[in-house]
Design a protein around this motif. Structure first.
Motif, PDB file in Angstrom:
ATOM      1  N   PRO A   1     -26.428  15.771  -4.093  1.00  0.00           N
ATOM      2  CA  PRO A   1     -25.668  16.324  -5.222  1.00  0.00           C
ATOM      3  C   PRO A   1     -25.930  15.607  -6.542  1.00  0.00           C
ATOM      4  O   PRO A   1     -25.544  16.120  -7.598  1.00  0.00           O
ATOM      5  CB  PRO A   1     -24.199  16.141  -4.789  1.00  0.00           C
TER       6      PRO A   1
ATOM      7  N   ASP B   1     -27.472  20.528  -9.514  1.00  0.00           N
ATOM      8  CA  ASP B   1     -26.144  20.929  -9.961  1.00  0.00           C
ATOM      9  C   ASP B   1     -25.454  21.767  -8.893  1.00  0.00           C
ATOM     10  O   ASP B   1     -26.059  22.188  -7.909  1.00  0.00           O
ATOM     11  CB  ASP B   1     -26.235  21.703 -11.283  1.00  0.00           C
ATOM     12  N   THR B   2     -24.166  22.015  -9.106  1.00  0.00           N
ATOM     13  CA  THR B   2     -23.361  22.710  -8.106  1.00  0.00           C
ATOM     14  C   THR B   2     -23.946  24.061  -7.736  1.00  0.00           C
ATOM     15  O   THR B   2     -23.955  24.441  -6.563  1.00  0.00           O
ATOM     16  CB  THR B   2     -21.926  22.918  -8.638  1.00  0.00           C
TER      17      THR B   2
ATOM     18  N   SER C   1     -22.787  21.984   1.735  1.00  0.00           N
ATOM     19  CA  SER C   1     -22.403  22.272   0.351  1.00  0.00           C
ATOM     20  C   SER C   1     -20.903  22.099   0.149  1.00  0.00           C
ATOM     21  O   SER C   1     -20.462  21.570  -0.879  1.00  0.00           O
ATOM     22  CB  SER C   1     -22.830  23.695  -0.028  1.00  0.00           C
TER      23      SER C   1
ATOM     24  N   GLU D   1     -19.481  19.319  -2.410  1.00  0.00           N
ATOM     25  CA  GLU D   1     -18.742  19.790  -3.579  1.00  0.00           C
ATOM     26  C   GLU D   1     -17.315  19.253  -3.619  1.00  0.00           C
ATOM     27  O   GLU D   1     -16.774  18.982  -4.693  1.00  0.00           O
ATOM     28  CB  GLU D   1     -18.714  21.322  -3.597  1.00  0.00           C
TER      29      GLU D   1
ATOM     30  N   ARG E   1     -18.063  23.078 -11.805  1.00  0.00           N
ATOM     31  CA  ARG E   1     -18.003  21.629 -11.668  1.00  0.00           C
ATOM     32  C   ARG E   1     -19.402  21.046 -11.624  1.00  0.00           C
ATOM     33  O   ARG E   1     -20.280  21.548 -10.963  1.00  0.00           O
ATOM     34  CB  ARG E   1     -17.263  21.277 -10.385  1.00  0.00           C
TER      35      ARG E   1
ATOM     36  N   MET F   1     -21.997  17.898 -10.631  1.00  0.00           N
ATOM     37  CA  MET F   1     -22.037  16.932  -9.558  1.00  0.00           C
ATOM     38  C   MET F   1     -22.476  15.581 -10.080  1.00  0.00           C
ATOM     39  O   MET F   1     -23.327  15.459 -10.941  1.00  0.00           O
ATOM     40  CB  MET F   1     -23.020  17.390  -8.462  1.00  0.00           C
TER      41      MET F   1
END
Length: 417
Positions: free
Chosen positions: A127, A131-132, A333, A337, A404, A406
């Motif tokens: 992460p 990116d998310t 994931s 996250e 969001r 990471m």
């Protein structure tokens, strides 16, 4: 238009390539070493001990892995592990006869111990590189290279053992780990979790211990899914051969074909999810893949009532590889996250612990097929456990956090060059 595949990020491409090379090396060893143990002992028990030795470190060393991954640079942990794996192979050069069996067992145990550090470090680092929005893609591509490594390393291990000896396996395998270490060392520097600033607390917290992972309410559903699905996987390891040689009336060649063919569906799923699919919900992917896993399993176990021709099973086993990759991509994931950087070392060490305990429970359940319960009821239970995992995922996994970033990095830091 910017690619939304994680493969567009140069740092991720290097990590992916390193993983492909080291996974190929892992499969060289995974295929060749049990064969060597069986040749030395002539015993299924001796070979079973080799497999059990691979589960022990995931349980015993999980607390240590949580602390080390939470405290130190994950890149250098992975580099050290790869170098350690290359060096740990050297005792195999002296394995020639039954009296050398403890050396082979020691290599298996050390390699499994080092993997207990490598996997949490890799999943914690990932992460920080993407990116998310690309987490699902990244995790799917990691699953892809694991299956490509299986397709290449599995047959290659058997061929090298046939045309050479164990020394040739050692040389090729050690080289894969060294090359992987060099690639990982070139990854960009990322702050250790212990140095990550917490906006909520205004201070940098200490790395989390293993128990912290189990106290995170948002992740309890994920751990429940991992445990139940791992029980099903452990049962499969025991029951598959019994099914193939029993109700299916297959041969040893059929066993090998059906086990190997699973990689085809896994590779297809990895490519599609890694490069083509966008905006997928990790929670939905996990639940749907588990439902598909359970449905395909139940169809397979009950199909001998209609036919024992091998080709329908080739199709089913090729298909069942796909939900395996999708499930892992979705679960990883979710865990990445919904955990903070300083918690991820503990979270992914806990994943290894829960998975090992679940597989051990499944192996013990599978052994009941010799008793009054019989094979078919246990096969039905195995498929139903995947369906139960899907229900848990649908009801208990957290929803995605939109927008969001990471690892505390700005989004531009992860874009392709």
């Amino acid at each position: 238009m910017t690619s939304r595949s994680a493969f567009a990020i140069p740092a991720f491409r290097r990590l992916w390539t390193a993983g492909l090379i080291s996974d190929t090396g892992d499969w060289l060893l995974f295929i060749a070493l049990p064969l060597v143990v069986f040749q030395l002992t002539g015993s299924a028990l001796g070979t079973s001990i080799a497999f059990l030795l691979e589960l022990i470190p995931a349980v015993a060393l999980a607390p240590l892995a949580a602390r080390l991954v939470g405290r130190f640079d994950r890149r250098w942990i992975m580099v050290a592990v790869n170098v350690g794996q290359a060096l740990a192979l050297l005792p195999l050069l002296w394995v020639d006869e039954l009296g050398d069996l403890p050396l082979a067992y020691a290599v298996i145990f050390v390699h499994a111990s080092l993997s207990t550090l490598f996997e949490p470090a890799k999943n914690t680092l990932l992460p920080e590189l993407v990116d998310t929005g690309r987490l699902v893609s990244a995790n799917a591509l990691i699953g892809l290279n694991q299956n490509l490594g299986r397709l290449v390393g599995g047959p290659l291990g058997g061929v090298l053992l046939a045309v050479g000896d164990l020394g040739l396996i050692v040389a090729v395998d050690a080289l894969t780990y060294v090359v992987s270490a060099v690639l990982i060392a070139t990854l960009p520097a990322v702050a250790a979790p212990a140095e990550t600033h917490s906006p909520e607390e205004g201070a940098a917290p200490r790395p989390a211990g293993l128990l912290t992972a189990f106290r995170l309410p948002r992740l309890r559903g994920a751990f429940a899914v991992i445990f139940v699905s791992s029980v099903a996987q452990g049962m499969f390891l025991v029951l598959f051969v019994l099914f193939a040689l029993g109700p299916l009336r297959g041969s040893d060649a059929d066993v090998g074909l059906l086990r190997g063919i699973q990689a085809i569906g896994a590779v297809v799923a990895g490519v599609v999810l890694g490069f083509l699919v966008r905006g997928s919900s990790p929670r939905a992917l996990t639940a749907l893949s588990l439902f598909a896993f359970g449905a395909l399993s139940l169809v397979t176990w009950n199909l001998p009532a209609l036919t024992t021709d091998i080709w329908p099973y080739v199709v089913l086993f090729a298909a069942v590889g796909a939900p395996g990759v999708i499930m892992i991509a979705g679960l990883m994931s979710v865990l990445q996250e919904h955990s903070a950087p300083w918690q991820r070392g503990a979270v992914f060490a806990a994943v290894g612990l829960v998975s090992a305990l679940g597989q051990a429970a499944g192996i013990l359940l599978g052994a009941l097929s010799d008793g009054p319960i019989g094979l078919l009821p246990l096969l039905e239970l195995q498929g139903c456990l995947y369906l139960l995992s899907g229900v848990i995922a649908l009801l208990w996994l957290p929803r995605a956090r939109r927008g969001r970033k990471m690892g505390g990095q700005p989004a531009t830091a992860t874009h392709a060059c």
